[in-house]
Each structure stands twice: as C-alpha cells, then as structure tokens.
Design a protein around this motif. Sequence first.
Motif, mmCIF file in Angstrom:
data_model
loop_
_atom_site.group_PDB
_atom_site.id
_atom_site.type_symbol
_atom_site.label_atom_id
_atom_site.label_comp_id
_atom_site.label_asym_id
_atom_site.label_seq_id
_atom_site.Cartn_x
_atom_site.Cartn_y
_atom_site.Cartn_z
ATOM 1 N N PRO A 72 0.804 -1.227 0.000
ATOM 2 C CA PRO A 72 0.000 0.000 0.000
ATOM 3 C C PRO A 72 0.834 1.273 0.000
ATOM 4 O O PRO A 72 0.473 2.252 -0.651
ATOM 5 C CB PRO A 72 -0.804 -0.086 1.298
ATOM 6 C CG PRO A 72 -0.777 -1.494 1.695
ATOM 7 C CD PRO A 72 0.427 -2.129 1.091
ATOM 8 N N TYR A 73 1.970 1.239 0.748
ATOM 9 C CA TYR A 73 2.735 2.477 0.864
ATOM 10 C C TYR A 73 3.488 2.847 -0.392
ATOM 11 O O TYR A 73 4.089 3.895 -0.477
ATOM 12 C CB TYR A 73 3.690 2.412 2.075
ATOM 13 C CG TYR A 73 4.518 1.150 2.194
ATOM 14 C CD1 TYR A 73 5.702 1.008 1.497
ATOM 15 C CD2 TYR A 73 4.092 0.104 3.015
ATOM 16 C CE1 TYR A 73 6.465 -0.137 1.605
ATOM 17 C CE2 TYR A 73 4.847 -1.062 3.121
ATOM 18 C CZ TYR A 73 6.040 -1.172 2.420
ATOM 19 O OH TYR A 73 6.780 -2.307 2.523
ATOM 20 N N GLU A 74 3.461 1.979 -1.402
ATOM 21 C CA GLU A 74 4.100 2.332 -2.661
ATOM 22 C C GLU A 74 3.105 2.508 -3.796
ATOM 23 O O GLU A 74 3.497 2.690 -4.946
ATOM 24 C CB GLU A 74 5.153 1.270 -3.017
ATOM 25 C CG GLU A 74 6.436 1.476 -2.237
ATOM 26 C CD GLU A 74 7.403 0.307 -2.353
ATOM 27 O OE1 GLU A 74 7.102 -0.646 -3.091
ATOM 28 O OE2 GLU A 74 8.456 0.355 -1.685
ATOM 29 N N ARG A 75 1.825 2.422 -3.510
ATOM 30 C CA ARG A 75 0.829 2.554 -4.573
ATOM 31 C C ARG A 75 0.425 4.013 -4.775
ATOM 32 O O ARG A 75 0.298 4.753 -3.811
ATOM 33 C CB ARG A 75 -0.425 1.760 -4.235
ATOM 34 C CG ARG A 75 -0.192 0.287 -4.287
ATOM 35 C CD ARG A 75 -1.498 -0.470 -4.333
ATOM 36 N NE ARG A 75 -1.179 -1.896 -4.200
ATOM 37 C CZ ARG A 75 -1.981 -2.873 -4.560
ATOM 38 N NH1 ARG A 75 -3.172 -2.599 -5.047
ATOM 39 N NH2 ARG A 75 -1.612 -4.119 -4.433
ATOM 40 N N PRO A 76 0.183 4.415 -6.035
ATOM 41 C CA PRO A 76 -0.252 5.798 -6.305
ATOM 42 C C PRO A 76 -1.754 5.939 -6.058
ATOM 43 O O PRO A 76 -2.483 6.510 -6.860
ATOM 44 C CB PRO A 76 0.086 5.964 -7.788
ATOM 45 C CG PRO A 76 -0.090 4.591 -8.348
ATOM 46 C CD PRO A 76 0.286 3.627 -7.271
ATOM 47 N N VAL A 77 -2.201 5.362 -4.953
ATOM 48 C CA VAL A 77 -3.626 5.263 -4.672
ATOM 49 C C VAL A 77 -3.810 5.688 -3.233
ATOM 50 O O VAL A 77 -2.988 5.366 -2.388
ATOM 51 C CB VAL A 77 -4.037 3.773 -4.823
ATOM 52 C CG1 VAL A 77 -5.378 3.514 -4.189
ATOM 53 C CG2 VAL A 77 -4.044 3.362 -6.279
ATOM 54 N N ASN A 78 -4.853 6.438 -2.938
ATOM 55 C CA ASN A 78 -5.149 6.742 -1.538
ATOM 56 C C ASN A 78 -6.587 6.401 -1.234
ATOM 57 O O ASN A 78 -7.414 6.269 -2.123
ATOM 58 C CB ASN A 78 -4.854 8.200 -1.204
ATOM 59 C CG ASN A 78 -3.356 8.445 -1.080
ATOM 60 O OD1 ASN A 78 -2.781 9.264 -1.780
ATOM 61 N ND2 ASN A 78 -2.714 7.686 -0.201
ATOM 62 N N MET A 79 -6.836 6.255 0.067
ATOM 63 C CA MET A 79 -8.144 5.763 0.465
ATOM 64 C C MET A 79 -8.740 6.668 1.526
ATOM 65 O O MET A 79 -8.040 7.162 2.403
ATOM 66 C CB MET A 79 -7.970 4.348 1.008
ATOM 67 C CG MET A 79 -9.223 3.750 1.566
ATOM 68 S SD MET A 79 -9.236 1.998 1.206
ATOM 69 C CE MET A 79 -10.397 1.431 2.407
#
Lengths: 381, 279, 319
Positions: A89-96
């Motif tokens: 998760p900490y390297e994905r260009p995605v936020n939640m």
Amino acid sequence: MSAIQNYEDRPWMDPEAEPFIKIQSVSKLFGDFVAVDSVDLEIYKGELFCLLGGSGCGKSTLLRMLAGFEMPSSGSIMIDGANMTDVPPYERPVNMMFQSYALFPHMTVEKNVAYGLKRDGIAADEIGKRVEEMLSMVELTQFRKRKPHQLSGGQQQRVALARSLIKQPKVLLLDEPLGALDKRLREQTQYELMALQDQLGITFVVVTHDQEEAMTLSTRIAVMDLGRFQQIGTPTEIYEFPNSRLVAKFIGNANMFEGRVTENSPDHVTVESHDPECQFYIDHGMSIQKGSKVWIALRPEKINISKEPPANGNANVIKGMVHDIGYLGGTSTYRVQIGDGRIVEITSPNQVRPKDGTPPIDWDQEVYLSWHASSSVVLNK
Amino acid sequence: MNTGKRSKFLFSTICFGMAFLYIPIFLLIVYSFNASKIVPVWGGFSTRWYGVLFESEEIWASVALSLKIASVNACFATLLGTLAGLALVRFGSFKGRTLFSGMISAPLVMPEVITGLSLLLLFITLKEFIGWPDSRGFNTITIAHITFSMAYVAVIIQSRLAGMAQDLEEAAEDLGARPFRILTDITLPLLAPGMVAGWLLAFTLSLDDLIIASFVSGPGAVTLPMLIYSRVKLGLRPDINALATIIILAVAIGVLLAAWIMFRQQKQRELELKMSEES
Amino acid sequence: MNTEAGLEAGSGAEVSGSMLANWANHVIHHHWRTLVLLVPFIWLLIFFLAPFFIVFKIAFAEAVIASPPYTPMIEWVDEGIMHIRVVIDNFAYLWEDDLYVNTYLNSVKISTISTILCLLIGYPMAYAIVRSSHTTKHILLMLIILPFWTSFLLRVYAWMGLLADQGLINDILTWFGLEPVRMLYTQFAVYVGIVYTYLPFMILPLYANMEKLDWTLLEAAADLGARPATTFVTVTLPATIPGIVAGALLVFIPATGEYVIPDLLGGGNVLMIGRVLYNEFNANIDWPVASAVAIALLLVLVLPMMLYQHMQGKETESR
C-alpha cells in the motif's frame, strides 16, 4: 446517430480508450470462503465508479485489494499501465478515505493532512503550502490546530478527504464515504464530492451499499453479489435495463411477473402470464426463444392507475382492487391486489388537487393498471 | 414496593462489603497514632512511632532497594510486555505462537511459591555453569519481577491493541508509511496510555511482592515487604502501623490524583466537543 | 607523529561508529519484527520455561548433603555410558506421609470454601454496582480496585490487629459481656484473610460480565410473568456463569498456593501447600522434596489454570 461521438463523458464507450484501472480475473479467498470470485473490471480515467452491493458481497474486499491491504489470491491489478498486484500500500499511487475516516487521534488536523507528504520526504515549506491550499479547499483553515475529536462529523469527513487527496493520487478509493453522516448532510456532501472530483479529475472508486448514493454520484455502477459482478453500467442502464431479477430488485422497486414467450417477431414480443392472467406486449424485438420462461419487471412509477379501462385493447392491462394507499404528498403509493391475491405496487404523481379532500382513487375501489409497451423489462434470469 | 425492598438489599450489600474492605485499613491507620507499645490496646494519641520509623536506617535501606527494583523492573517489564503484546496481536500466526502466548499468560496464574522456587533453582544452576549471577540480590529480584510483571503489561497492551481500530494503521500505510514507521508514528503513540498503565502496574506489583523476592534474594538484600514480613511475623508492631499509614496515604493520594486528572481531561474533551458542534 | 596517530585513530573510530549506526539502522528497519518477537520470547524461554525443567529435574533427584543438595539426574559413567537416575522416591514420600496428603486436602478445602464465600459476598456486590447510577458505579469500582494498589502484606497484617486475642473484635465482645474468642492463628482467620484479599478478584470479573448483560432481558422475563426469584434463576444466573467461573478461578488458583495468609493468620495450626513448600525449601533444605511439592501443586492447579486460559482466549477472540 452521428458517426462522430463525444466520448469525453463516456470513455467506456470509446473503443480506442485505454482503461486506467484493469482488474483481470481477480479472486480473493479467506480460507474456504470466496470473497471475490474471479472478477474482471475496467475503469477509465476520470470516472466516478461505484461498487454497489449488500454487506458481504465482496465490494469492500475488492476495494482493499485496490488499496493493497489485501493481496489477490489470483489474478492481476493494473493501474495506469503499471502492475500493482504485489505492490504494498505504501508504494501505490492510490489513496483511500476510510469509512471510519481513520483520522490519527493524536495529531492535529494540519498534521493529519500533512502526514502523507511527510512520508514522501517533501520539503517542509512545500508541505506547508500544499496543506494550506488543501485546508482552504475543504474550508477547514480555522480548525488546523484542532484534534480530530474536537471536530464535528462533517468536519472530520472533510479532514479525511483532504488527507487522502493531498498526495494527488491517481485513484481515490472511498469506502462508504457518506455512511457516517446524517441524511441532510449526506445529500449536500454528495454534490460537493462530485464537484470536487470534476475539478481535480482524479479517478474515484466508491464502495457503497446505498443505491441512491450510487445513482447520484457515479458515472458507472457495478452491482456486486456473492463476489461477482451482476451488472456493470451507467445508473440509467442499471435502472431501466437491469439484466436480472436480482439487479432489478436491488436497484429501486420492481413488480415481477412470471410468464412464457408466445410470440417473437423482429418488431415486437408477447409474453403470456397466468399468475395473474395477463398478456404483455413489448414493442421491440429481442433474441429470445419462443416458449421460453421469462420474468417481466415493471417499475412502480411506470404503471398507470385509472378507474376506467384504458382504450388500447387487452394487452398490458390488469384489473385489481386498491388494497392500501400511502400518501406521500408529491406522490402516492398504491398497493393494488390483483387476481389471486398478489399485490402490485404503483407510484403515481398527485398532479390534481382533490376538490373536497377525497382522493380520486380510494380504498377498495376497482382499478385498471396499464403501462406502455416499452415499459416492461423482460428478464431471463 | 418490590424494587424498594430490592434496592435496600443491594444498598446494604454495598455498605457491608465496603465496610469489610475498608474498616481493617482504617483501624490500621488509627492504631498507628497509638502511644501504647501494644498495638490493640489504646494508650492515647501519639506520633512517636513515626519518629521511630524515620530513625530506622534498616527501613530506609529497604525502601530504597524496593523503589530501585520497582522502577527498573517497571521499565523493562513495560518494554518487554509491549513487544510481546505487539507480537501476539499484530503478527498473525508464527512458529511457536502457542508456546509464546502460553508463556506470556502463565505467570498471571502461577502460584508465587512455584515461580520463586523455579527461578531460584535457575539462578543456582546458572551460577554453577556460567558463574553468573555471582551473588543474589538486586539483579536476581529484578529479573524475577520483570518475568512476571511483563505478563501483566502484555495483557494490558494486548487488550488495548485489540480495541484499537486497525484502520488507523492501514491509513498510515496507505499514505506511504512503511511498517516500522507505522509502529513509531501511530501504534506506539496510541499505546502510550496503556504503557503508562502497564508501567504503574508493574511498579506496584514489584513493590508488593514478598514471596518471589524472598526466594531469589541473597544475604544483605532486604526489600521492604521482606522487612515488614520479618517484623510482623512475630506479632503486631506499632511502627509497622505507621509505615502502613504512610504507604496507604501515598497510594491513595496517587490514585486520587490520577482519577482527578482523568476526570479533568474528560471534562475538557466534552467541552471541546460541544464547542465544535456549536461552530 | 603523535597528533597524526591521534587523528587516524579518531577517524577510524568515526568510520566504524557510522558503520555501526548504519548497521543498527538497517537491522531495525528490516528485522524489527523478528526483534520484537525474539526479545520477549528468549527472555521467557530462559526465565520462565527453563526454570520449570530444572524443577522437574530436581524433583526426580535424591537429596544429598552437598551443594547443590541433590544428585544429578544424568551422570556419565565410565566408557561414556549415560546413566539416567530417576528417583520417584520424593513423590512416594509425599504420598505415604499423612502430613503431605492432609496438607493437600486442607489446601484444596480452604481455597474451595473461600471461593464459595467470595462468590456469596461478591455476587450481590457486583450486582449492586452494575445497577447503580453512572457516577456511583465509577466511584464504587474505584473503591473496589483501590486496595489492589496498597500492599497485600499490610492488608493481611491489618487483620492480625483485628483478630488478635486482645484485638478490637474481642474488645467489643468483652464490652458486651461475652467471652473472648480465639480467632488469630486458627483456620477461621485464614478464611477471613483469603476472602478479604481475594474478594476484588471475584467482584471485577463478575462486574465485567454483568456490565455486558442486556438488562431488558430481566424486564422481558418480568413482563412475561416471572417472579424476581424465578427471573434470577432462569435468566440472570445462567447469563453470568462466565463471570462466576472466571472469578472463581481467579480466587481458587492463587488461594491454593497461598503462603502469607496461612503463615501470618493461621500460625502453625493451618497447613497449606504453599507453606509446606516454602518451609521444605528454606528450613529443611530438602530441594528435591520441595520441587516434588511444587510439581504436585501444579498438578492440582493445571486444570483450573488451563480452563482460565481457555476462557481468556475465547474472550479475546470474541473481541
């Protein structure tokens, strides 16, 4: 229909558009339980895509796989052309944005919003500038020094939104974003969310169990059940052209009739029902076997209710007796008993003001229900 | 009528129970101001036993030793107990998990005589083979106390971790924090109140322990409970009443202070929440 | 020359220092999970598990007048033959000696009766606390917990003053013209001491259990026509069984191994296992018998201890 179409608002119609998020035969198993069952999905840039379903349908698991909190048991997830399947998760260009907002209780509003930028090692003055911009966008500048528990529910929601947007993610995931707000605030926030998405152009993926929320917000909806997609389409498609009884019943109300195809020609189809005794005439052709068993779905607002029999023949008419009336002001809901005791629901606008207070249609009155030849939906599952 | 009778019964139960719990402590305090040398016989008000107490070097030495052991123990037990709690709640399943969770919770229910005996035998065996510990006292008592206090800390940490919403940690991960960062930025700060509670509990447990310390202590190392025990074993002693009064007052003041601080914080929060709703 | 060497040494230390820092940084960031787990794990292996093996080993050895005062279990006889000496005499001795058997039975009897007494006093108290108003509830709970933080030893000592021949209770009896009763250094004093010190251990789990109860159930039962007594037997009691079991175990387990209370309040007249173990070890210096007593005590308690752990496990799972 013109040859040159405008695909800007409907990228999924464009045969040349490249999907931004590509989910390929993704499954997720928890022990023996299949939470997500080999699903495929393509979401395009700038969409506001809703995953809609009841609890335990797999929508949240799918969202968590997009965020990286769960790893798919099989299949792959691509975002903007990069394979994200095994990326943490900490390297994905995605936020939640979490359903509970998950604001860090020991940090101020400002520190919460800045947290993501700090993790990326951005210079302090740059962080300060961007936090300020973001806080003024969500109108929280005066609350910057407060802790989350000193904010109201609506303010907390905006902090959560600001925190997840500040890293300018390629995709924003929202888990029941309006679930914790009361009804009035929810409606207002819905439109704010849509305006924000339009302004930033970020792709939104929203999980919700609230069909009204899904209908207002989204460009497209995926209806999920038992870990699979039942139907994917625009709100209109899903409401007006459901592909199964399940979808028809899940989105809005639908009266369901069982019958058999008696005639199938290129320009019309007839379906004979025995429960109640009725003939359905549909004014367009469809690829369906004559004699096969089908279901007809009729939306309550598509049915016309009258005391006099309609002029246009025997098809698309049922006789019944008013069993119950729910007066809602703008509309009334009639529950009409037909033939063998089944109840059909009809919603009808109250266009005329009754003169002496008595409604035009009353309890225990005999009425005729009729509908347009294009209104009924034929379903084969 | 019926509920009246019942609430009367419940009320008298509470009164009786509280009297049972507090009268002995109250009398202990009263008799510390007794001028007479024979504790139960009232011989007029006096504070002479407090004077006797303060002049006793033995008492001061044992108080110093007990406080030293208790604070070192509390720090190590908090550290080890927090690590153990983290491992048990956040690491999922790992090899030896059952053994680990068994070992961490067994000291909670293990009779003190057994813990004391087994640890003493360990220290003796260790000395035989590796020459350490060459003498028993501060080190051995502290090690023994850490071993059982860390279990209590681990229980507190475990329950706090289980009650802590995991989505806070996920939110940090989502915003780009690596696992170790999440630990230092989110998990540990949120665990801080639990760690403080654990520290205090470990401190008190150590101050209160007589049996384990008696087993693993060596000549010359006398903790406060050991000293009290050796004195009261032979009968009642007015200076011990004075000592008890001081200890009880210290504890009561500490607890009331803590309760007051918590009450204040609670009020503050409620006030702030009200303000946010109005704004 | 001198300064040069000094400089060199200095820079060398600096390099190795920063290397060490780098290495430490690397270890923390990549292996912290292992560290978090291993540090307490190894501590417990050495200071909790290993001692038990030693106790086992010694329980099966013979007492000798030596240091340490027991025979080794494994001996290397000539020609490298390992000779394992297991002596079950210690256990046979415990079994044959009436003193030990009676001590066991007495310990179990005392802790069982104390547990029942704690339940009889603690249950209505917990019930009363749960049913009181919000503020009162918190004050009462604090009053229950407060003695926990004061010294256990001093609370037992307080009863010495109350129960003594010239103590307050006998003073009151004499004042009413009654004969003084001998209470200190009797079984009765031990019961009072155990109930007094372990009562909070009974009340707190009961309270925790009752707090979670749905009290509308009682109203529903009353509404359906159950009298208060019937409601209690059919609704309240079954719903609070987990709390009763937890509380009973928390009293029974430590009470069985209790040393201070029988020693200070029971004098020489009340025999309990904890005391026998302590005396066997410290006064008689018979380590093998003391270890055998410890193992026998564990055998008595292993079932209740496992039951308690099982319940705790279920509790954490359900959360």
